[in-house]
Motif scaffolding. Structure first.
Motif, PDB file in Angstrom:
ATOM      1  N   SER A   1      64.216  -9.152  17.434  1.00 55.24           N
ATOM      2  CA  SER A   1      65.415  -8.546  18.007  1.00 55.24           C
ATOM      3  C   SER A   1      65.112  -7.089  18.352  1.00 55.24           C
ATOM      4  O   SER A   1      65.749  -6.187  17.847  1.00 55.24           O
ATOM      5  CB  SER A   1      66.596  -8.688  17.044  1.00 55.24           C
ATOM      6  OG  SER A   1      66.202  -8.383  15.719  1.00 55.24           O
ATOM      7  N   GLY A   2      64.078  -6.895  19.144  1.00 55.74           N
ATOM      8  CA  GLY A   2      63.792  -5.560  19.659  1.00 55.74           C
ATOM      9  C   GLY A   2      62.752  -4.781  18.876  1.00 55.74           C
ATOM     10  O   GLY A   2      62.384  -3.675  19.263  1.00 55.74           O
ATOM     11  N   LEU A   3      62.243  -5.349  17.764  1.00 58.27           N
ATOM     12  CA  LEU A   3      61.310  -4.585  16.916  1.00 58.27           C
ATOM     13  C   LEU A   3      60.027  -4.221  17.663  1.00 58.27           C
ATOM     14  O   LEU A   3      59.481  -3.129  17.482  1.00 58.27           O
ATOM     15  CB  LEU A   3      60.978  -5.410  15.656  1.00 58.27           C
ATOM     16  CG  LEU A   3      59.947  -4.796  14.721  1.00 58.27           C
ATOM     17  CD1 LEU A   3      60.511  -3.531  14.069  1.00 58.27           C
ATOM     18  CD2 LEU A   3      59.518  -5.780  13.633  1.00 58.27           C
ATOM     19  N   ILE A   4      59.551  -5.169  18.499  1.00 58.13           N
ATOM     20  CA  ILE A   4      58.264  -4.945  19.169  1.00 58.13           C
ATOM     21  C   ILE A   4      58.307  -3.662  20.011  1.00 58.13           C
ATOM     22  O   ILE A   4      57.342  -2.920  20.084  1.00 58.13           O
ATOM     23  CB  ILE A   4      57.875  -6.164  20.053  1.00 58.13           C
ATOM     24  CG1 ILE A   4      57.853  -7.447  19.215  1.00 58.13           C
ATOM     25  CG2 ILE A   4      56.559  -5.960  20.788  1.00 58.13           C
ATOM     26  CD1 ILE A   4      56.787  -7.522  18.173  1.00 58.13           C
ATOM     27  N   GLU A   5      59.464  -3.412  20.649  1.00 61.07           N
ATOM     28  CA  GLU A   5      59.556  -2.209  21.502  1.00 61.07           C
ATOM     29  C   GLU A   5      60.102  -1.000  20.742  1.00 61.07           C
ATOM     30  O   GLU A   5      60.035   0.125  21.243  1.00 61.07           O
ATOM     31  CB  GLU A   5      60.491  -2.444  22.704  1.00 61.07           C
ATOM     32  CG  GLU A   5      60.106  -3.578  23.625  1.00 61.07           C
ATOM     33  CD  GLU A   5      60.736  -4.888  23.194  1.00 61.07           C
ATOM     34  OE1 GLU A   5      61.918  -4.880  22.832  1.00 61.07           O
ATOM     35  OE2 GLU A   5      60.028  -5.924  23.199  1.00 61.07           O
ATOM     36  N   ALA A   6      60.681  -1.226  19.541  1.00 61.76           N
ATOM     37  CA  ALA A   6      61.378  -0.116  18.853  1.00 61.76           C
ATOM     38  C   ALA A   6      60.394   0.891  18.282  1.00 61.76           C
ATOM     39  O   ALA A   6      59.283   0.543  17.884  1.00 61.76           O
ATOM     40  CB  ALA A   6      62.246  -0.673  17.732  1.00 61.76           C
ATOM     41  N   ARG A   7      60.814   2.129  18.218  1.00 65.92           N
ATOM     42  CA  ARG A   7      60.018   3.174  17.581  1.00 65.92           C
ATOM     43  C   ARG A   7      60.549   3.318  16.149  1.00 65.92           C
ATOM     44  O   ARG A   7      61.690   3.732  15.935  1.00 65.92           O
ATOM     45  CB  ARG A   7      60.200   4.471  18.389  1.00 65.92           C
ATOM     46  CG  ARG A   7      59.418   5.646  17.917  1.00 65.92           C
ATOM     47  CD  ARG A   7      57.967   5.630  18.368  1.00 65.92           C
ATOM     48  NE  ARG A   7      57.167   6.430  17.432  1.00 65.92           N
ATOM     49  CZ  ARG A   7      55.936   6.120  17.046  1.00 65.92           C
ATOM     50  NH1 ARG A   7      55.346   5.061  17.520  1.00 65.92           N
ATOM     51  NH2 ARG A   7      55.285   6.870  16.201  1.00 65.92           N
ATOM     52  N   VAL A   8      59.751   2.925  15.171  1.00 68.80           N
ATOM     53  CA  VAL A   8      60.199   2.977  13.770  1.00 68.80           C
ATOM     54  C   VAL A   8      59.584   4.213  13.123  1.00 68.80           C
ATOM     55  O   VAL A   8      58.359   4.373  13.130  1.00 68.80           O
ATOM     56  CB  VAL A   8      59.763   1.701  13.012  1.00 68.80           C
ATOM     57  CG1 VAL A   8      60.147   1.786  11.543  1.00 68.80           C
ATOM     58  CG2 VAL A   8      60.380   0.463  13.658  1.00 68.80           C
ATOM     59  N   PRO A   9      60.403   5.097  12.567  1.00 62.92           N
ATOM     60  CA  PRO A   9      59.834   6.318  11.976  1.00 62.92           C
ATOM     61  C   PRO A   9      59.029   6.012  10.712  1.00 62.92           C
ATOM     62  O   PRO A   9      59.160   4.934  10.119  1.00 62.92           O
ATOM     63  CB  PRO A   9      61.081   7.151  11.631  1.00 62.92           C
ATOM     64  CG  PRO A   9      62.212   6.187  11.582  1.00 62.92           C
ATOM     65  CD  PRO A   9      61.871   5.031  12.459  1.00 62.92           C
ATOM     66  N   ALA A  10      58.208   6.968  10.305  1.00 66.54           N
ATOM     67  CA  ALA A  10      57.426   6.812   9.071  1.00 66.54           C
ATOM     68  C   ALA A  10      58.368   7.008   7.891  1.00 66.54           C
ATOM     69  O   ALA A  10      58.604   8.136   7.453  1.00 66.54           O
ATOM     70  CB  ALA A  10      56.296   7.835   9.043  1.00 66.54           C
ATOM     71  N   CYS A  11      58.934   5.906   7.402  1.00 61.89           N
ATOM     72  CA  CYS A  11      59.928   5.992   6.331  1.00 61.89           C
ATOM     73  C   CYS A  11      59.724   4.786   5.411  1.00 61.89           C
ATOM     74  O   CYS A  11      58.713   4.112   5.491  1.00 61.89           O
ATOM     75  CB  CYS A  11      61.336   5.978   6.938  1.00 61.89           C
ATOM     76  SG  CYS A  11      61.683   4.461   7.855  1.00 61.89           S
ATOM     77  N   ARG A  12      60.703   4.527   4.560  1.00 66.45           N
ATOM     78  CA  ARG A  12      60.623   3.367   3.674  1.00 66.45           C
ATOM     79  C   ARG A  12      61.198   2.158   4.416  1.00 66.45           C
ATOM     80  O   ARG A  12      62.393   2.117   4.727  1.00 66.45           O
ATOM     81  CB  ARG A  12      61.449   3.675   2.433  1.00 66.45           C
ATOM     82  CG  ARG A  12      61.063   2.912   1.227  1.00 66.45           C
ATOM     83  CD  ARG A  12      61.735   3.536   0.007  1.00 66.45           C
ATOM     84  NE  ARG A  12      62.189   2.498  -0.906  1.00 66.45           N
ATOM     85  CZ  ARG A  12      61.369   1.773  -1.658  1.00 66.45           C
ATOM     86  NH1 ARG A  12      60.068   1.960  -1.599  1.00 66.45           N
ATOM     87  NH2 ARG A  12      61.854   0.840  -2.469  1.00 66.45           N
TER      88      ARG A  12
END
Ligand SMILES: Cc1cc2nc3c(=O)[nH]c(=O)nc-3n(C[C@H](O)[C@H](O)[C@H](O)COP(=O)(O)OP(=O)(O)OC[C@H]3O[C@@H](n4cnc5c(N)ncnc54)[C@H](O)[C@@H]3O)c2cc1C
Length: 532
Positions: A187-198
């Protein structure tokens, strides 16, 4: 002058592996055909798991090339015909190509599309009428006296004598996704920018590993160091932590070497298992055969888990006991070393191979078990079979270990009793050991079995519910039974709706089997119940 034969008008809705194999088998029937293929994606012939919406270059298929049923040419031959540059784009060298290779899913998608286009070109040259409608979503199916009519976002298409619903996976709507919560990894993860977090990932299967990779590779890269794989984290990504979680906290094992095609089972054969259905206690009778098969194949393993004293309910606990007690990453390292040794020496671990073949044989009787036996099966034996057949590519285990060594990855055991709540952008998990909070959360638990209520085609859904068909009933050729005007005209080959009766139906080989059964039914008109 002979009367020209009118071609049969067939619609194939969805052009993933199931749709492609269905077309291929239909063309083998030797009858003139007018087939329309409808695909909601921009390009036909790729399939959801093998498309760029669901996979990045690093994500691997968990099926070795030898297991993939050829469409026009075998996958390995197709790979060998690629240029060095094409292979290089996926990190492959010519020397890597062998029949046990696990390739990136995107590459497999390229194979299927290429094969579909060749299939269509050859069929047209042979006089069939084949139409591909890309970017066309089927939104409803209506039975009329003239045939089945399809309502699409590009207008009505039809009529058709028969239609095949090969729409594949159905995951929670991408609309539910936010930047911090993903109801599925697609659901969009491949394109999403995920920050360096937990980051929390619910699940430990290949899909969960893929989700972890999708996040990790935004914050560093994998590098070979001799025989090892290491992960170099970007300096600004110190805060990245990825936690995989499941009830058991067990990691999957690595795919193991075994003879393909499968050698026949010695004791728990199809007829022997089918005969169990007439026994007073069918699941227990089936377990007697399963136990005998494993004992004969691998007496040392049987002794180790105390198989002689186990039953259909206790086998799973004994099977998982040692792994549940071990450190999961240490276990994974040992398992990886064993699998790689066996692969190099072409050695098969007999109990693993017995279980692998057994899951297909046992699946044939699952739909006929009583509700009580089915609940026992789901709570015990099913978990053992899934663990065995859902083994992941060794490279995926290597990557998990590299992330572990880089201090990024950990594993959380949730137990049977846990709560998941969303608090603002965070996701909070309360479990017996405490409370964990995640700034980003990805639910990677995989495909759930769906019911008629979930069908995204209102007329079909209504017809099934009118007939009290909570779970659609299909014949051996996957055509609908007791479905009003749809009966016998529409084949249901969409995986989530078949999973009730066939719990292990996912996978490319299952797609090819379903396709063959559908084409066989259209050729002969034989339509017995799926399990009789
Ligand atoms: C992430 C993931 C990874 C997987 N990896 C593997 C693997 O490595 N090996 C393996 O053997 N199996 C794997 N599987 C299992 C998978 O079920 C099969 O490999 C295969 O993709 C199933 O093929 P299908 O054609 O039935 O469905 P899909 O591949 O899902 O294709 C269905 C097609 O129908 C289209 N469609 C859907 N609805 C409509 C509509 N209303 N109108 C028009 N078109 C529509 C979709 O766009 C899609 O192209 C994986 C599954 C997932 C989810």
């Amino acid at each position: 002058m002979p009367t020209p034969i009118t071609p049969r008008r067939i619609a194939i809705i969805g052009t993933g592996p199931t749709g492609i194999y269905t077309l291929s088998h239909l063309l083998g029937m030797g009858q003139p055909l007018a087939v329309t293929l409808l695909e909601r994606g921009p390009q036909a012939g790729i399939g959801m798991p093998y498309s760029s919406e669901a996979a990045s270059r690093a994500m691997l298929a968990n099926i070795a090339s030898i297991e993939i049923p050829p469409v026009v040419v075998p996958y390995l031959d197709w790979l060998r015909a690629r240029s060095d540059a094409e292979l290089g784009r996926y990190g492959l060298g010519r020397g890597d190509l062998d029949d046990r290779l696990f390739t990136p899913r995107l590459l497999l998608g390229e194979y299927y599309r290429d094969q579909l286009l060749i299939l269509v070109r050859d069929a047209q040259a042979a006089g069939h009428v084949i139409t591909i409608r890309e970017g066309t979503e089927v939104q409803d199916i209506a039975p009329t006296p003239a045939g089945l009519m399809l309502a699409t976002d590009a207008g009505v298409v039809g009529p058709f004598d028969r239609a095949v619903l090969a729409t594949g996976h159905q995951f929670p709507d991408a609309d539910e996704a936010t930047r911090s919560y993903f109801p599925s990894p697609w659901s969009g993860l491949i394109e999403a920018r995920v920050p360096a977090c937990r980051v929390g990932v619910m699940g430990t299967s290949l899909s969960a590993i893929d989700a972890a990779m999708a996040v990790a590779t935004q914050h560093g890269r994998f590098r070979r160091d001799g025989d090892d794989l290491v992960f170099d984290r970007d300096p600004q990504a110190e805060a990245l932590r990825i936690v995989l979680m499941s009830r058991t906290g067990i990691l999957p094992e690595a795919d193991f070497y075994c003879p393909i095609p499968y050698q026949p089972l010695a004791v728990a054969t199809g007829p022997a298992l089918a005969a169990c259905l007439s026994a007073p206690a069918p699941l227990d009778a089936a377990f007697d055969l399963i136990r005998a098969e494993i004992m004969q194949a691998d007496p040392a393993f049987a002794l180790r888990v105390g198989l002689g004293g186990l039953d259909a309910d206790s086998f799973a606990d004994s099977y998982f006991a040692a792994r549940a007690e071990a450190d999961p990453f240490r276990w994974a390292r040992r398992n990886l070393a064993e699998v790689e040794r066996n692969r190099a020496d072409r050695v098969t671990v007999a109990w693993r191979y017995a279980l692998l073949r057994l899951h297909e044989a046992v699946e044939e009787i699952v739909a006929e078990l009583s509700d009580d036996d089915r609940a026992r099966f789901d709570a015990g034996l099913k978990k053992v079979f899934v663990d065995n057949y859902a083994a992941v590519p060794p490279e995926s285990i290597r990557r998990l270990l590299a992330l572990r060594d880089a201090g990024i990855l950990s594993l959380l055991t949730l137990g049977e009793d846990y709560d998941l709540t969303r608090e603002g952008p965070d996701t909070v998990i309360d479990h017996p050991e405490g409370r964990d909070r995640f700034a980003v959360f990805i639910d990677a638990r995989g495909q759930k079995a769906l019911t008629s209520e979930d069908l995204p085609f209102p007329s079909l859904r209504g017809a099934l519910l009118d007939q009290d068909q909570e779970i659609p009933e299909v014949a051996q050729d996957y055509s609908l039974l007791n479905a009003g005007d749809f009966t016998g005209r529409l084949c249901l080959a969409a995986i989530p709706y078949l999973m009730h009766d066939r719990p292990f139906v996912q996978g490319i080989t299952a797609c090819a089997d379903i396709a063959q059964a559908i084409a066989g039914g259209m050729a002969t008109g034989r339509r017995r119940r799926l399990v009789s």
